[in-house]
Design an enzyme around this catalytic site. Structure first.
Site, PDB file in Angstrom:
ATOM      1  N   LYS A 118      47.539  43.372  43.709  1.00 49.16           N
ATOM      2  CA  LYS A 118      46.818  42.752  42.600  1.00 49.16           C
ATOM      3  C   LYS A 118      47.102  43.479  41.298  1.00 49.16           C
ATOM      4  O   LYS A 118      47.306  42.876  40.269  1.00 49.16           O
ATOM      5  CB  LYS A 118      45.317  42.767  42.907  1.00 49.16           C
ATOM      6  CG  LYS A 118      44.452  42.114  41.840  1.00 49.16           C
ATOM      7  CD  LYS A 118      44.641  40.612  41.851  1.00 49.16           C
ATOM      8  CE  LYS A 118      43.872  39.895  40.765  1.00 49.16           C
ATOM      9  NZ  LYS A 118      44.479  38.575  40.484  1.00 49.16           N
TER      10      LYS A 118
ATOM     11  N   GLU B  81      54.529  32.767  46.170  1.00 43.73           N
ATOM     12  CA  GLU B  81      53.798  34.009  46.451  1.00 43.73           C
ATOM     13  C   GLU B  81      52.721  33.823  47.518  1.00 43.73           C
ATOM     14  O   GLU B  81      52.455  34.741  48.278  1.00 43.73           O
ATOM     15  CB  GLU B  81      53.263  34.690  45.181  1.00 43.73           C
ATOM     16  CG  GLU B  81      52.171  34.006  44.436  1.00 43.73           C
ATOM     17  CD  GLU B  81      51.754  34.742  43.151  1.00 43.73           C
ATOM     18  OE1 GLU B  81      51.936  35.952  43.034  1.00 43.73           O
ATOM     19  OE2 GLU B  81      51.217  34.053  42.253  1.00 43.73           O
TER      20      GLU B  81
ATOM     21  N   ASN C 199      23.032  36.952  33.913  1.00 40.72           N
ATOM     22  CA  ASN C 199      24.448  36.592  34.062  1.00 40.72           C
ATOM     23  C   ASN C 199      24.707  35.460  33.090  1.00 40.72           C
ATOM     24  O   ASN C 199      23.866  34.580  32.951  1.00 40.72           O
ATOM     25  CB  ASN C 199      24.749  36.048  35.460  1.00 40.72           C
ATOM     26  CG  ASN C 199      24.765  37.130  36.501  1.00 40.72           C
ATOM     27  OD1 ASN C 199      24.569  38.295  36.193  1.00 40.72           O
ATOM     28  ND2 ASN C 199      24.974  36.735  37.740  1.00 40.72           N
ATOM     29  N   GLY C 200      25.897  35.441  32.488  1.00 40.98           N
ATOM     30  CA  GLY C 200      26.222  34.364  31.549  1.00 40.98           C
ATOM     31  C   GLY C 200      26.387  34.929  30.156  1.00 40.98           C
ATOM     32  O   GLY C 200      26.505  36.153  29.972  1.00 40.98           O
TER      33      GLY C 200
ATOM     34  N   LYS D 185      53.567  30.500  41.974  1.00 43.47           N
ATOM     35  CA  LYS D 185      52.329  30.384  42.755  1.00 43.47           C
ATOM     36  C   LYS D 185      52.647  29.960  44.181  1.00 43.47           C
ATOM     37  O   LYS D 185      52.135  30.522  45.143  1.00 43.47           O
ATOM     38  CB  LYS D 185      51.424  29.361  42.063  1.00 43.47           C
ATOM     39  CG  LYS D 185      49.986  29.548  42.216  1.00 43.47           C
ATOM     40  CD  LYS D 185      49.328  30.520  41.257  1.00 43.47           C
ATOM     41  CE  LYS D 185      50.033  31.832  41.104  1.00 43.47           C
ATOM     42  NZ  LYS D 185      49.589  32.706  40.091  1.00 43.47           N
TER      43      LYS D 185
ATOM     44  N   HIS E 136      73.665  21.231  36.265  1.00 41.23           N
ATOM     45  CA  HIS E 136      74.777  22.151  36.002  1.00 41.23           C
ATOM     46  C   HIS E 136      74.990  23.118  37.155  1.00 41.23           C
ATOM     47  O   HIS E 136      75.418  24.253  36.944  1.00 41.23           O
ATOM     48  CB  HIS E 136      74.533  22.907  34.694  1.00 41.23           C
ATOM     49  CG  HIS E 136      74.521  22.016  33.493  1.00 41.23           C
ATOM     50  ND1 HIS E 136      75.636  21.351  33.050  1.00 41.23           N
ATOM     51  CD2 HIS E 136      73.512  21.622  32.686  1.00 41.23           C
ATOM     52  CE1 HIS E 136      75.325  20.611  31.989  1.00 41.23           C
ATOM     53  NE2 HIS E 136      74.036  20.751  31.764  1.00 41.23           N
TER      54      HIS E 136
ATOM     55  N   GLU F  72      55.457  28.786  36.558  1.00 44.73           N
ATOM     56  CA  GLU F  72      54.202  29.269  37.133  1.00 44.73           C
ATOM     57  C   GLU F  72      53.919  28.561  38.461  1.00 44.73           C
ATOM     58  O   GLU F  72      53.469  29.182  39.427  1.00 44.73           O
ATOM     59  CB  GLU F  72      53.056  29.073  36.128  1.00 44.73           C
ATOM     60  CG  GLU F  72      51.667  29.422  36.627  1.00 44.73           C
ATOM     61  CD  GLU F  72      51.511  30.854  37.151  1.00 44.73           C
ATOM     62  OE1 GLU F  72      52.399  31.692  36.956  1.00 44.73           O
ATOM     63  OE2 GLU F  72      50.475  31.116  37.797  1.00 44.73           O
TER      64      GLU F  72
ATOM     65  N   CYS G  22      28.961  39.258  36.726  1.00 45.33           N
ATOM     66  CA  CYS G  22      27.854  40.148  37.047  1.00 45.33           C
ATOM     67  C   CYS G  22      27.112  39.659  38.282  1.00 45.33           C
ATOM     68  O   CYS G  22      27.248  38.515  38.686  1.00 45.33           O
ATOM     69  CB  CYS G  22      26.887  40.208  35.886  1.00 45.33           C
ATOM     70  SG  CYS G  22      27.676  40.539  34.323  1.00 45.33           S
TER      71      CYS G  22
ATOM     72  N   ARG H  53      32.204  41.414  43.616  1.00 42.50           N
ATOM     73  CA  ARG H  53      32.375  40.568  42.442  1.00 42.50           C
ATOM     74  C   ARG H  53      33.003  41.339  41.284  1.00 42.50           C
ATOM     75  O   ARG H  53      33.429  40.728  40.300  1.00 42.50           O
ATOM     76  CB  ARG H  53      31.010  40.036  41.989  1.00 42.50           C
ATOM     77  CG  ARG H  53      30.385  39.081  42.966  1.00 42.50           C
ATOM     78  CD  ARG H  53      28.915  38.885  42.679  1.00 42.50           C
ATOM     79  NE  ARG H  53      28.661  38.225  41.429  1.00 42.50           N
ATOM     80  CZ  ARG H  53      28.301  36.943  41.312  1.00 42.50           C
ATOM     81  NH1 ARG H  53      28.201  36.193  42.371  1.00 42.50           N
ATOM     82  NH2 ARG H  53      28.052  36.414  40.144  1.00 42.50           N
TER      83      ARG H  53
ATOM     84  N   TRP I 145      29.425  43.451  34.643  1.00 37.87           N
ATOM     85  CA  TRP I 145      30.864  43.413  34.345  1.00 37.87           C
ATOM     86  C   TRP I 145      30.943  43.133  32.860  1.00 37.87           C
ATOM     87  O   TRP I 145      30.661  42.024  32.407  1.00 37.87           O
ATOM     88  CB  TRP I 145      31.512  42.312  35.174  1.00 37.87           C
ATOM     89  CG  TRP I 145      32.998  42.343  35.175  1.00 37.87           C
ATOM     90  CD1 TRP I 145      33.809  43.175  35.884  1.00 37.87           C
ATOM     91  CD2 TRP I 145      33.864  41.476  34.451  1.00 37.87           C
ATOM     92  NE1 TRP I 145      35.122  42.888  35.636  1.00 37.87           N
ATOM     93  CE2 TRP I 145      35.179  41.850  34.758  1.00 37.87           C
ATOM     94  CE3 TRP I 145      33.653  40.427  33.562  1.00 37.87           C
ATOM     95  CZ2 TRP I 145      36.289  41.216  34.208  1.00 37.87           C
ATOM     96  CZ3 TRP I 145      34.757  39.793  33.022  1.00 37.87           C
ATOM     97  CH2 TRP I 145      36.055  40.184  33.348  1.00 37.87           C
TER      98      TRP I 145
HETATM   99  C1  G6P Z   1      50.922  41.480  39.942  1.00 39.83           C
HETATM  100  C2  G6P Z   1      50.078  40.330  40.453  1.00 39.83           C
HETATM  101  C3  G6P Z   1      50.319  39.075  39.635  1.00 39.83           C
HETATM  102  C4  G6P Z   1      50.089  39.360  38.166  1.00 39.83           C
HETATM  103  C5  G6P Z   1      50.940  40.525  37.671  1.00 39.83           C
HETATM  104  C6  G6P Z   1      50.537  40.973  36.282  1.00 39.83           C
HETATM  105  O1  G6P Z   1      52.251  41.256  40.244  1.00 39.83           O
HETATM  106  O2  G6P Z   1      50.360  40.078  41.806  1.00 39.83           O
HETATM  107  O3  G6P Z   1      49.451  38.042  40.068  1.00 39.83           O
HETATM  108  O4  G6P Z   1      50.381  38.217  37.409  1.00 39.83           O
HETATM  109  O5  G6P Z   1      50.760  41.662  38.537  1.00 39.83           O
HETATM  110  O6  G6P Z   1      49.249  41.494  36.344  1.00 39.83           O
HETATM  111  P1  G6P Z   1      48.312  41.679  35.113  1.00 39.83           P
HETATM  112  O7  G6P Z   1      47.069  42.307  35.681  1.00 39.83           O
HETATM  113  O8  G6P Z   1      49.012  42.567  34.134  1.00 39.83           O
HETATM  114  O9  G6P Z   1      48.053  40.319  34.538  1.00 39.83           O
END
Ligand code: G6P
Length: 611
Positions: free
Chosen positions: A606, A493, A100-101, A490, A509, A486, A2, A27, A74
């Site tokens: 996103k 990407e 906020n919080g 990361k 293998h 992961e 928020c 935000r 939010w």
């Molecule tokens: C997109 C984003 C990823 C995310 C994935 C799933 O590919 O670039 O960073 O992990 O979607 O998104 P979600 O909102 O379902 O976690």
């Protein structure tokens, strides 16, 4: 999360408050509102959706008044609606509050006030603050705050108006950030510098326990004992863009650094940390459902899928529940074999930060169509996946703006940990005492996450030294393999560097053929029972010329000349989260070295709302 703005001075402030809220839009929010103190109490206006809706509702004649507060909400407690939107007033309309919080003990406080006859008009935790301030009002708001704030558990940044003192703006802080802006004959509060920068660059960062009393003449800061505190203002030289990132160069780094808070907020929502008890009303299974559960199918995409893989392991290891993690785009078309049994035997769980990912939504719809109960983890209240699920568990990570998901992942894994512990207890696999011990370990996690973040220079220096590196392999076993997946995702990407994850025992293998002197092999090894096995795999790649990094626990037989980023003194089921933070920092700093567009990597989105 928020956003807060507040003003006191000699001019009408409604327009300034709305402008401030517009600066905080980045935000993320789902509703917004303002309150302005006038001669006859407060003028309050709230609207769901964009700030443009608030403007439209206010019309051309903005309320007059020289002191006011505004808020972008939010949603965390209660859906986005006008009733739940801030500012909240006490029942007599004498006090207005933006917050906020999270007030963790709001239900207990609310029950006490309701017993005393106080009537509530929203579902929020924030309204409790307004009602408490109204109920205990002494005639002086500073004194009232000194009395009421100790009753609150949790985190808050507060902006408060007192109808009896329309020339004063009050504020307070515990764990949630709040700035006081110092102007000429006018003062401000805001949750971040972005909202203030067009008015003043002189700002005080409130410290935990501080209470501020602002008037046109100046800002006085007091400690929780009521005695004045000297707080030197800082001069903010950032431009508007940097201010939105609170001085961080990128949202990704900001969000990585926000993880201790995201973990703390999510934890507090599901666990009473004082009593070390899971808040049963927030959990999706009762004892009967927990005992009837035969199989849990998790489906998700991208980083959320990796959280699902981690969840699978936690559910099997801790709770003894058979679980599967599925890539949502595969699950929606592949065969599904149900385990048989009653309606509670097969449960589906979708994991999504945005709550809008098309494949995850389709997977959820398919599972429901097959008669399964559907649970969702979502970071966004009221998102499609959250709405269509039978039960939602929200992660309280706050809005995630960088495309690469970081803080959402950690809070998703944390939710799986809490869910697995709850199921383990309900199914009689662990005692109440053991559960308390595990919850105490969880309570230490935000601090341990902060300790990793405090070593970020070390990661930066490594990224500088290794900027010419061509290929990176992450290897690990079991949950360390999931962290490797992961970590590799990361890195690729955001930095576009070729990176891959391999189960440490599988590399030999075939893929080991790719290892040479220009390959970095980052081993993730946090699980005590398989540490030596992973060390042995590190020796194999070292013998082929790779250079080595260990993210994990150092010990006997670790190959020499290996950079070590330590993960120690943490329960094995939580250790992968700390290893992940190092991997996020490595991805971030590597991308920085390569000059990449870190917050918006090429070709990525996103929220992926197409198949
Ligand atoms: C997109 C984003 C990823 C995310 C994935 C799933 O590919 O670039 O960073 O992990 O979607 O998104 P979600 O909102 O379902 O976690």
């Amino acid at each position: 999360m928020c956003g807060i703005i507040g003003f006191t001075g000699a001019r009408d402030c409604a327009e300034l408050l709305i402008r401030g809220l517009e600066q905080l839009e980045y935000r993320g929010y789902d509703s917004a509102g303002i309150a302005v103190a006038g001669a006859d109490g407060f003028a309050v206006c709230k609207a769901v959706g964009r700030i443009a809706n608030l403007r439209e509702k206010l019309g051309a004649a903005l309320p007059a008044g020289h002191t006011g507060i505004g808020h972008t909400r939010w949603a965390t407690h209660g859906r986005p609606s006008e009733e739940n939107c801030h500012p909240h007033l006490d029942e007599k309309g004498r006090v207005a509050v933006v917050h906020n919080g999270i007030i963790e003990n709001y239900l207990a406080l609310k029950a006490r006030l309701e017993e005393a006859g106080v009537r509530f008009s929203s579902e929020t935790d924030t309204e409790v603050v307004a009602q408490l301030l109204g109920y205990y009002y002494t005639g002086d708001m500073k004194q009232t705050l000194l009395k009421v704030l100790p009753m609150l558990e949790g985190s808050f940044a507060l902006g408060v108006l007192d109808a009896n003192a329309p020339d004063a703006l009050y504020c307070a802080r515990r764990h949630s950030p709040l700035l006081v802006g110092l102007g000429r004959g006018e003062q401000y509060i805001a949750s971040d510098a972005a909202a203030l920068i067009e008015h003043t660059r002189e700002m005080i960062t409130l410290e935990d326990g501080d209470i501020g009393v602002l008037t046109a003449a100046g800002a006085a800061i007091y400690g929780p004992d009521g005695a004045p505190r000297a707080r030197a203002p800082m001069h903010v030289s950032w431009d508007a863009g940097a201010a939105r990132k609170n001085g961080y160069p990128h949202f990704m780094l900001k969000e990585i650094c926000e993880q201790p808070q995201a973990l703390r907020d999510t934890l507090a929502h599901y666990v009473d940390l004082e009593r070390l008890e899971i808040r049963r009303e927030q959990m999706p299974f009762d004892r009967q459902q927990a005992l009837a559960l035969k199989e849990l199918t998790i489906a998700a995409c991208g980083t959320a899928y990796h959280a699902g893989m981690m969840g699978r392991a936690l559910l099997e290891n801790i709770a003894g529940v058979r679980a599967r993690a599925e890539i949502a785009s595969e699950y929606r078309y592949g065969p599904v074999i149900l385990p048989g049994g009653g309606p509670d035997s097969a449960v589906f769980l979708a994991v999504s930060q945005s709550g809008e990912t098309a494949d995850t939504l389709a997977a959820l719809r398919r599972a429901k169509g097959l008669g399964m109960r559907a649970i969702a983890f979502s970071n966004v209240i009221g998102a499609s996946i959250a709405r269509e699920a039978d039960t939602v568990m929200y992660t309280l990570a706050g809005p995630e703006i960088a495309v690469a998901s970081t803080k959402a992942y950690l809070t998703q894994v944390l939710l799986f940990e809490i869910l697995a512990l709850d199921l383990a207890h309900l199914r009689g696999r662990i005692t109440g005492e053991a559960l308390k011990q595990r919850l105490a370990q969880l309570a230490a996690l935000p601090g341990q996450a902060q300790a990793v973040l405090n070593r970020k220079e070390m990661v930066l220096n490594f990224a500088k030294r290794n900027r010419a590196c061509r290929d990176v392999f992450f290897i690990g076993r079991l949950t360390d393999y999931t962290t490797s997946l992961e970590a590799a995702l990361k890195l690729k990407e955001v930095s576009y560097l070729h990176s891959e994850a391999y189960a440490a025992g599988e590399l030999k293998h075939g893929t080991i053929a790719l290892i040479d002197e220009e390959t970095l092999v980052a081993a993730i090894a946090t699980q005590p029972e398989i540490l030596q096995k992973t060390y042995a795999n590190m020796q194999e790649v070292k013998a082929r010329g790779a250079y080595l990094l260990l993210i994990g626990t150092p010990g006997a037989n670790l190959p020499e000349d290996c950079e070590v980023w330590p993960v120690e003194g943490v329960h094995p089921t939580l250790a992968p989260l700390l290893a992940t933070i190092y991997a996020q920092l490595l991805a971030y700093y590597t991308a920085l070295m390569h000059g990449c567009d870190i917050d918006k990597p090429r070709n990525l989105a996103k929220s992926v709302t197409v198949e």
